[in-house]
Design a protein around this motif. Sequence first.
Motif, short mmCIF file in Angstrom:
data_model
loop_
_atom_site.label_atom_id
_atom_site.label_comp_id
_atom_site.label_asym_id
_atom_site.label_seq_id
_atom_site.Cartn_x
_atom_site.Cartn_y
_atom_site.Cartn_z
N ASN A 91 1.15 -1.09 -0.09
CA ASN A 91 -0.30 -0.10 0.06
C ASN A 91 0.93 1.06 -0.61
OD1 ASN A 91 -1.93 -1.83 0.15
ND2 ASN A 91 -2.46 -1.25 2.50
N SER A 157 -13.14 5.84 -5.78
CA SER A 157 -12.08 5.22 -4.85
C SER A 157 -12.11 5.10 -3.98
CB SER A 157 -11.12 7.16 -5.51
OG SER A 157 -9.75 6.99 -4.69
N GLU A 158 -11.43 4.98 -3.24
CA GLU A 158 -10.77 4.71 -1.21
C GLU A 158 -10.85 5.15 -0.52
OE1 GLU A 158 -8.20 1.48 1.43
OE2 GLU A 158 -9.54 0.85 -0.42
N THR A 163 -6.81 9.33 -2.19
CA THR A 163 -7.79 10.23 -2.81
C THR A 163 -7.41 11.31 -3.25
OG1 THR A 163 -8.99 8.18 -2.14
CG2 THR A 163 -10.25 10.16 -2.64
N THR A 186 -16.39 7.64 -3.33
CA THR A 186 -15.14 6.79 -2.77
C THR A 186 -16.05 5.63 -1.62
OG1 THR A 186 -16.18 8.40 -0.28
CG2 THR A 186 -14.50 9.11 -2.53
N LYS A 189 -12.71 3.30 4.06
CA LYS A 189 -11.44 2.40 4.63
C LYS A 189 -11.56 1.65 5.32
CE LYS A 189 -6.84 4.84 5.18
NZ LYS A 189 -5.95 6.15 6.13
N VAL A 220 -12.14 2.34 -11.27
CA VAL A 220 -12.17 1.76 -9.37
C VAL A 220 -9.81 2.12 -9.43
CG1 VAL A 220 -12.35 -0.14 -7.44
CG2 VAL A 220 -13.76 0.41 -9.01
N HIS A 221 -10.39 3.46 -7.83
CA HIS A 221 -8.88 3.28 -8.30
C HIS A 221 -8.80 3.60 -6.58
CE1 HIS A 221 -5.94 6.16 -6.71
NE2 HIS A 221 -4.89 6.18 -7.54
N GLY A 222 -7.94 2.22 -6.56
CA GLY A 222 -7.77 1.72 -5.31
C GLY A 222 -6.53 1.17 -5.31
N GLU A 223 -6.14 0.29 -3.94
CA GLU A 223 -5.08 -0.37 -3.31
C GLU A 223 -5.40 -2.24 -3.49
OE1 GLU A 223 -2.27 1.32 -3.09
OE2 GLU A 223 -2.68 2.62 -2.55
N THR A 226 -8.71 -3.25 -2.19
CA THR A 226 -9.65 -2.38 -2.06
C THR A 226 -10.66 -3.18 -2.91
OG1 THR A 226 -9.23 -0.06 -2.92
CG2 THR A 226 -10.76 -0.65 -3.84
N MET A 257 -4.43 -3.08 -7.30
CA MET A 257 -5.47 -3.97 -6.73
C MET A 257 -5.24 -4.88 -7.79
SD MET A 257 -8.25 -1.76 -7.72
CE MET A 257 -9.69 -2.82 -6.69
#
Length: 543
Positions: A91, A157-158, A163, A186, A189, A220-223, A226, A257
């Motif tokens: 992350n 987004s998370e 973000t 969003t 978290k 989807v913009h995540g880690e 997510t 992701m």
Amino acid sequence: MNLDAACNSQYRVLTHLYQHILALAFAVKEINETPQILPNVTLGFHIYNSHFSASWTYEASMELLSRRAKAIPNYKCDAESTPIAVIGGPNSNVCLHMTPILSTYKIPQVIYGSSPVMNKQSQGVFFHQMFPNGDHQYRGIIKLLLHFQWTWIGVVSEADENTEGFIENVLPLFSQSGICFDFIETLPKLTSSSGVTDMVGEGFHGVSVIMESTTNVVVVHGEIQTMMVMKMMPQVVNFEHIPIRTKGKVWFLTAQMDITSFPFQRNWDISFLHGSLSLAIHSVNLLAFQKFLQIKNPTTEKEDGFIKDFWEESFNCSFSSSVSDNIGRQICTAEEKMETLPVSVFEMRMTAHSYNIYNAVYAVAHALHTRHSSQFKNRGMAVEVRWELANQQPWQTTGPCRSVLSTLTDRNSPGFQAKTFPRPTWRCLELNLEPSAFKHEKLHHILRSISFNNSAGEKVHFDPNGELIAGFDIINWLTFPNQSFLRVKIGKIDPLGTQEKSFTIHEDAIVWPNQFNQTWMTVFNVPKISTQTLARIYVFQKI
């Protein structure tokens, strides 16, 4: 089902992420067995956990600079030396919280996930990214959206530190390319301390907006974690009877992701991912790694402090003879085979994140080899270390020169843990070394300019900003009723290629969601996006 209880009792073992640890161990093993790299030097490592928490990450960073018993920076004189480098991830938050401390001591940091938004002139100067420049990814996504004429999309987004930067700095690029937003939402978290029930409650509004929207495409913009939140969405939809306006949505996932899940999500439906697209850092499959996994056995892996936990969770068995511990479980025989596990539990094929870790270890090793070679060439820089062992016994001898590679990784990533053994008291008498800060800074400069071919023949090198020079694979996700899945490479984005080769895609190979209908829209007079206003004027046209 009490999700909080299930999470709190089982969250410690995320079986997919065990591969990250094994990729680290595999790379170290290969290097130690290769006489051409670091001869007469044994590379080792410790693993520290971030617990999805800033405070735990700070504490782990402090422990790197202190004695094992107490976290007192600048006072460390025992059997273990300061680490030569730190590998952090997956992350961005891990990097964000470890960098202020480690950069003060000029310790090189190699990030195998995405990097956080920070001041690269001060904090980020000592870290190196096994992740290409983020602009390449976002511009690649825009190219792909425009290729399919998807100019009416949703964005998820998370809720984390990145973000705000993503909305302010990246989404304007989409708007400038004529792409409009039905919604920007969003997801809650995910942390080790947060209750899953609370998380689901917080995400109810976002799930409602997403499912009731008319857009067919959602970026989807995540880690890496997510996906665990996304797996909650179908459950929320069914439980809350949320209407779905448009079925067969195409989810477009960023390269940060990957598939991972809580143990209680193991058999949850993932059909919503069928036909999705994603980017992944370019990688190749290493067959030697699969053979390395096939011989793993909890009875022979004495140094792996996590393999039994992984084994019990993955094979739903127990090593304990206690009746209370074996309710609903069989006894583990240690004859189980990792290759028989479904991919919903563990993947035998090396993932892109694991490939990054593998290359990160080799990058540090090559840089350290270069530094050692330069020292041997210049006798005036010879290194002399002398230790005296108080009350030394006949069986206590000094071993070969040992470099310690430390890694900061997620709390949910099992791996090798330090075991406590009775040990004599070390007393440092004489240490003729370059000052630690100078030693690390020198390694940092070497690492920044390192270039090598890995075992797969792939070139690994960094740009002047310390970012990996590489492209992205375009992935099509295929899911099956037994909750297994396939990642199929259908194209690539090469930022260094010519205009004709910078973006390639094989449309005939794409499998779309079952109820997906492509739509495109004509956009009229859409002003540029700002952080305050998102203007949208659109006309739907079916094709």
